[in-house]
Design a protein around this motif. Structure first.
Motif, PDB file in Angstrom:
ATOM      1  N   TRP A   1       0.796  -1.248  -0.016  1.00 54.59           N
ATOM      2  CA  TRP A   1      -0.068  -0.033   0.222  1.00 54.59           C
ATOM      3  C   TRP A   1       0.824   1.348  -0.089  1.00 54.59           C
ATOM      4  N   TYR A   2       1.826   1.110   0.648  1.00 51.03           N
ATOM      5  CA  TYR A   2       2.754   2.493   1.071  1.00 51.03           C
ATOM      6  C   TYR A   2       3.490   2.585  -0.396  1.00 51.03           C
ATOM      7  N   ILE A   3       4.082   1.384  -0.935  1.00 46.83           N
ATOM      8  CA  ILE A   3       4.585   1.689  -2.332  1.00 46.83           C
ATOM      9  C   ILE A   3       3.881   2.188  -3.117  1.00 46.83           C
ATOM     10  N   GLY A   4       2.528   1.635  -3.209  1.00 52.47           N
ATOM     11  CA  GLY A   4       1.602   2.109  -4.444  1.00 52.47           C
ATOM     12  C   GLY A   4       1.219   3.694  -4.313  1.00 52.47           C
TER      13      GLY A   4
ATOM     14  N   GLU B   1     -12.580  18.562 -22.839  1.00 54.07           N
ATOM     15  CA  GLU B   1     -11.972  17.468 -22.288  1.00 54.07           C
ATOM     16  C   GLU B   1     -11.041  17.215 -21.223  1.00 54.07           C
ATOM     17  N   ILE B   2     -10.960  18.550 -20.407  1.00 51.49           N
ATOM     18  CA  ILE B   2     -10.105  18.610 -19.172  1.00 51.49           C
ATOM     19  C   ILE B   2     -10.643  17.765 -18.203  1.00 51.49           C
ATOM     20  N   ALA B   3     -12.037  17.542 -17.900  1.00 54.78           N
ATOM     21  CA  ALA B   3     -12.344  16.756 -16.666  1.00 54.78           C
ATOM     22  C   ALA B   3     -12.178  15.225 -17.206  1.00 54.78           C
ATOM     23  N   ALA B   4     -12.191  14.930 -18.260  1.00 52.00           N
ATOM     24  CA  ALA B   4     -12.116  13.389 -18.682  1.00 52.00           C
ATOM     25  C   ALA B   4     -10.658  13.160 -18.458  1.00 52.00           C
ATOM     26  N   GLN B   5      -9.704  14.059 -18.854  1.00 57.02           N
ATOM     27  CA  GLN B   5      -8.144  14.023 -18.867  1.00 57.02           C
ATOM     28  C   GLN B   5      -7.774  13.786 -17.277  1.00 57.02           C
ATOM     29  N   LEU B   6      -8.391  14.829 -16.336  1.00 60.15           N
ATOM     30  CA  LEU B   6      -8.097  14.629 -15.019  1.00 60.15           C
ATOM     31  C   LEU B   6      -8.712  13.240 -14.452  1.00 60.15           C
ATOM     32  N   GLU B   7      -9.426  12.937 -14.646  1.00 61.96           N
ATOM     33  CA  GLU B   7     -10.153  11.633 -14.429  1.00 61.96           C
ATOM     34  C   GLU B   7      -9.128  10.546 -14.321  1.00 61.96           C
ATOM     35  N   ASP B   8      -8.658  10.519 -15.858  1.00 59.11           N
ATOM     36  CA  ASP B   8      -7.807   9.415 -15.815  1.00 59.11           C
ATOM     37  C   ASP B   8      -6.276   9.767 -15.073  1.00 59.11           C
ATOM     38  N   LEU B   9      -5.812  11.100 -15.236  1.00 56.76           N
ATOM     39  CA  LEU B   9      -4.608  11.264 -14.766  1.00 56.76           C
ATOM     40  C   LEU B   9      -4.704  11.211 -13.065  1.00 56.76           C
ATOM     41  N   LEU B  10      -5.517  11.453 -12.407  1.00 58.77           N
ATOM     42  CA  LEU B  10      -5.702  11.501 -10.716  1.00 58.77           C
ATOM     43  C   LEU B  10      -6.039  10.089 -10.270  1.00 58.77           C
ATOM     44  N   CYS B  11      -6.313   9.012 -10.958  1.00 60.91           N
ATOM     45  CA  CYS B  11      -6.733   7.730 -10.261  1.00 60.91           C
ATOM     46  C   CYS B  11      -5.606   7.232  -9.734  1.00 60.91           C
TER      47      CYS B  11
ATOM     48  N   VAL C   1       9.957  21.103  -5.285  1.00 62.68           N
ATOM     49  CA  VAL C   1       8.919  20.382  -5.670  1.00 62.68           C
ATOM     50  C   VAL C   1       8.544  19.117  -4.993  1.00 62.68           C
ATOM     51  N   LEU C   2       7.365  19.027  -4.612  1.00 64.80           N
ATOM     52  CA  LEU C   2       6.724  18.023  -3.741  1.00 64.80           C
ATOM     53  C   LEU C   2       6.017  16.921  -4.677  1.00 64.80           C
ATOM     54  N   ARG C   3       6.775  15.607  -4.778  1.00 67.07           N
ATOM     55  CA  ARG C   3       6.515  14.994  -5.818  1.00 67.07           C
ATOM     56  C   ARG C   3       5.544  13.833  -5.354  1.00 67.07           C
ATOM     57  N   LEU C   4       4.305  14.378  -4.630  1.00 67.02           N
ATOM     58  CA  LEU C   4       3.236  13.721  -4.148  1.00 67.02           C
ATOM     59  C   LEU C   4       2.497  12.930  -5.014  1.00 67.02           C
ATOM     60  N   HIS C   5       2.077  11.898  -4.596  1.00 64.34           N
ATOM     61  CA  HIS C   5       1.061  10.851  -5.717  1.00 64.34           C
ATOM     62  C   HIS C   5      -0.203  11.752  -5.706  1.00 64.34           C
ATOM     63  N   PRO C   6      -0.645  11.748  -6.980  1.00 64.23           N
ATOM     64  CA  PRO C   6      -1.966  12.450  -7.091  1.00 64.23           C
ATOM     65  C   PRO C   6      -2.908  12.180  -6.121  1.00 64.23           C
ATOM     66  N   ARG C   7      -3.358  11.033  -5.658  1.00 64.75           N
ATOM     67  CA  ARG C   7      -4.367  10.661  -4.752  1.00 64.75           C
ATOM     68  C   ARG C   7      -3.917  11.565  -3.512  1.00 64.75           C
ATOM     69  N   LEU C   8      -2.687  11.825  -3.220  1.00 63.84           N
ATOM     70  CA  LEU C   8      -2.418  12.327  -1.931  1.00 63.84           C
ATOM     71  C   LEU C   8      -2.304  13.865  -1.963  1.00 63.84           C
ATOM     72  N   ALA C   9      -2.167  14.532  -3.236  1.00 67.84           N
ATOM     73  CA  ALA C   9      -1.808  15.955  -3.451  1.00 67.84           C
ATOM     74  C   ALA C   9      -3.047  16.769  -2.869  1.00 67.84           C
ATOM     75  N   PRO C  10      -2.787  17.802  -1.918  1.00 66.74           N
ATOM     76  CA  PRO C  10      -3.695  18.466  -1.439  1.00 66.74           C
ATOM     77  C   PRO C  10      -4.558  19.378  -2.581  1.00 66.74           C
ATOM     78  N   ILE C  11      -3.862  19.709  -3.543  1.00 66.52           N
ATOM     79  CA  ILE C  11      -4.677  20.467  -4.546  1.00 66.52           C
ATOM     80  C   ILE C  11      -4.332  19.749  -5.810  1.00 66.52           C
TER      81      ILE C  11
END
Ligand code: GAP
Length: 535
Positions: free
Chosen positions: A290-293, A525-535, A432-442
């Motif tokens: 889980w942490y590695i992911g 298409e921004i919303a659809a792209q973000l949907e893919d990128l942020l998962c 730069v904070l290379r946080l995983h997109p799931r964890l990034a505050p913004i």
């Protein structure tokens, strides 16, 4: 990366503040600022989602001995005092500590190290609160000061033996305490219970005394039967809980790593004794992955299996997931999570009373009159398997994680300094904070390239479209390069910019924080792209 650099960033950008800072702060207590609260919430949500709500109870996940169910719980912070008597915390949740009569400071006995040093026949143990290279330096400086010597006279000191723990020292009269100038100021070690006490109701007497929970786990054990009866789950199943815990740590330190108020994410997983070892192995590996992911590198992360001597008497396995935090000496790791096989210890204690080891058996501890020292609830906490007609006390596997330690590890791992081109293509230093997109505050920032030609209007429209779905940020102030760097520094994975071309063809640029790649997509298409990128 120096820890001070990260701490300064956390303060400057609103991740973490010292609690009650305007009154000088409160040692061991931390507040999460506007970005910190989002980061921690994302960690909690990732954990809850990955462990509880997205869990499919119809299929065994890879590596699991069988399919299983997961449910949640939110129990109280203050519980019946008997809970802590039966769990063992009342008598045993203690650390050994020593006090210094001179500095008036208190130290954890197991965290004081030092070296024997002799000068002109006088031998002292120069103690420090650190270990490793730092301790070498510390003890040298302390010894020089004690013997009134200058740095260039260091050769005259005779060092006797390596750095060793204070517990090896017999005669405390020869110890020079970590912050003391005179010898023998440390008291002999004493037990100190780490539970915070409080009183229920208006009277402050022994009968009304209770405790702030030092772990969330006991709330799960005492609700085992309630959950079983109300949710119709069958063994094997797990109960998950996230919540605050409190420990009156003797030496809170390393930023949030050892705090007095912190948050735990705990699972108690109930299974048949015959398969508990297999379940222990499953959870140990699952939690490590889980942490590695979520972006912790496997180089700084390790799974450390406890040796048989380290194991509690009722356990057939315990492992710690550990991270090489930058504030620790090189080669040292700090615990992020413990995964423990707890046998039937907890359910039995809450049924029968506090247990103690007798030979290789666990038995109820008795007082001088032969009665249970602390009575259990007397409630039947056994499980009846309707298919096999077997009645038994389930075994428990406990993955117990700290949300604050996870947040600290993700921040340490994410911090980087590199170069990125500014708007003129000139390389500029950036943090730069290379946080995983799931964890990034913004999740994304939306910018108009300039504040004219209708660009702000389009950018605001995009912002308004995305905002109900994600935590996005709008910024139109200053040079766009500086706006990118402000987002890089807080870990925003994507920046969306409206520019001159948007006015012609409706496309915007999306910039990736880590690769710095920029590409164009149509506004729609921004919303659809973000949907893919942020998962
Ligand atoms: N129920 C088992 C239990 O509480 P623990 O190892 O004492 O086990 C579990 O605590 C986790 O809680 C630790 O791995 C750590 O992440 C977190 N934790 C414990 N004490 C902490 C403290 N003083 N400050 C921050 N986190 C702490």
């Amino acid at each position: 990366m120096e820890m001070d650099t990260l701490a300064a960033l956390c303060k400057r950008r609103g991740f973490l503040f010292s609690s009650s800072e305007i009154y000088g702060g409160l040692n061991g207590f931390w507040d999460y600022g506007p970005l910190g609260v989002e980061l921690k919430r994302n960690i909690r949500e990732a954990w809850w989602r990955d462990m509880v709500t997205s869990h499919n109870e119809l299929e065994p996940p890879p590596g699991a001995p069988s399919a299983y169910a997961m449910v949640g719980l939110d129990s109280t912070i203050i519980m019946h005092p008997q809970v802590w008597k039966c769990s063992g915390h009342y008598d045993l949740f203690c650390d050994l500590m020593v006090d210094c009569r001179e500095s008036k400071r208190r130290y954890r006995y197991d965290q004081v190290y030092g070296r024997w040093v002799e000068y002109q026949g006088r031998k002292i143990f120069a103690a420090t609160e650190a270990m490793g290279q730092e301790a070498e330096q510390d003890t040298l400086q302390k010894a020089l000061r004690f013997f009134n010597l200058r740095n260039k006279d260091a050769d005259e000191l005779q060092w006797l033996g390596p750095i060793e723990p204070l517990s090896h020292v017999q005669n405390m009269e020869q110890v020079l305490g970590p912050d003391a100038k005179t010898l023998g100021t440390l008291t002999p070690p004493r037990m100190f219970n780490l539970m915070f006490e409080t009183y229920i109701g208006p009277l402050q007497d022994e009968a009304s005394k209770s405790f702030l929970r030092p772990e969330t786990a006991q709330g799960i054990f005492v609700n085992f039967k309630n959950v079983l009866d109300s949710s119709r789950v069958k063994i094997p199943f797990g109960i998950a809980q996230i919540g605050k815990s409190f420990r009156n740590e003797i030496t809170p330190r390393y930023f949030t790593f050892r705090s007095r108020e912190f948050e735990q994410m705990e699972i108690e997983f109930f299974c048949h004794p015959s398969v508990s070892r297999a379940w222990y192995e499953y959870w140990r590996n699952r939690r490590f992955q889980w942490y590695i992911g979520l972006g912790l590198s496997s180089e700084r992360l390790r799974l450390r299996e406890h040796s048989p001597e380290e194991l509690s008497h009722y356990s057939c396995g315990t492992a710690d997931i550990e991270y090489a935090f930058p504030f620790l000496p090189p080669g040292e790791f700090g615990e992020l999570e413990g995964i423990a096989h707890r046998g039937d210890f907890d359910l039995r204690s809450h049924m029968e009373g506090k247990l103690v080891r007798q030979g290789d058996q666990l038995v109820v501890e008795l007082d001088e009159e032969g009665k249970p020292r602390y009575r259990g609830s007397g409630r039947d906490l056994t499980y009846f398997d309707e298919e096999t007609r077997e009645k038994y006390i389930p075994h428990v596997v406990e993955p117990s994680a700290g949300a604050d330690r996870a947040a600290l590890a993700f921040l340490c791992e994410a911090y980087a300094e590199d170069e990125a081109p500014d708007e003129h293509g000139k390389p500029q230093k950036r943090v730069v904070l290379r946080l995983h997109p799931r964890l990034a505050p913004i999740k994304a920032a939306v910018f108009p390239l300039v504040r004219k030609d209708g660009m702000p209007e389009i950018a605001r429209e995009i912002y308004a479209q995305l905002k109900p779905r994600w935590n996005v940020f709008y910024d139109e102030k200053g040079a766009v390069g500086r706006r990118y760097r402000r987002q890089d520094e807080i870990g925003t994975p994507y920046c969306i910019t409206v520019d001159g071309q948007t006015l012609q063809d409706g496309t915007v640029t999306i910039r990736d924080r880590d690769t710095l790649r920029q590409w164009r997509v149509h506004q729609k298409e921004i919303a659809a792209q973000l949907e893919d990128l942020l998962c």
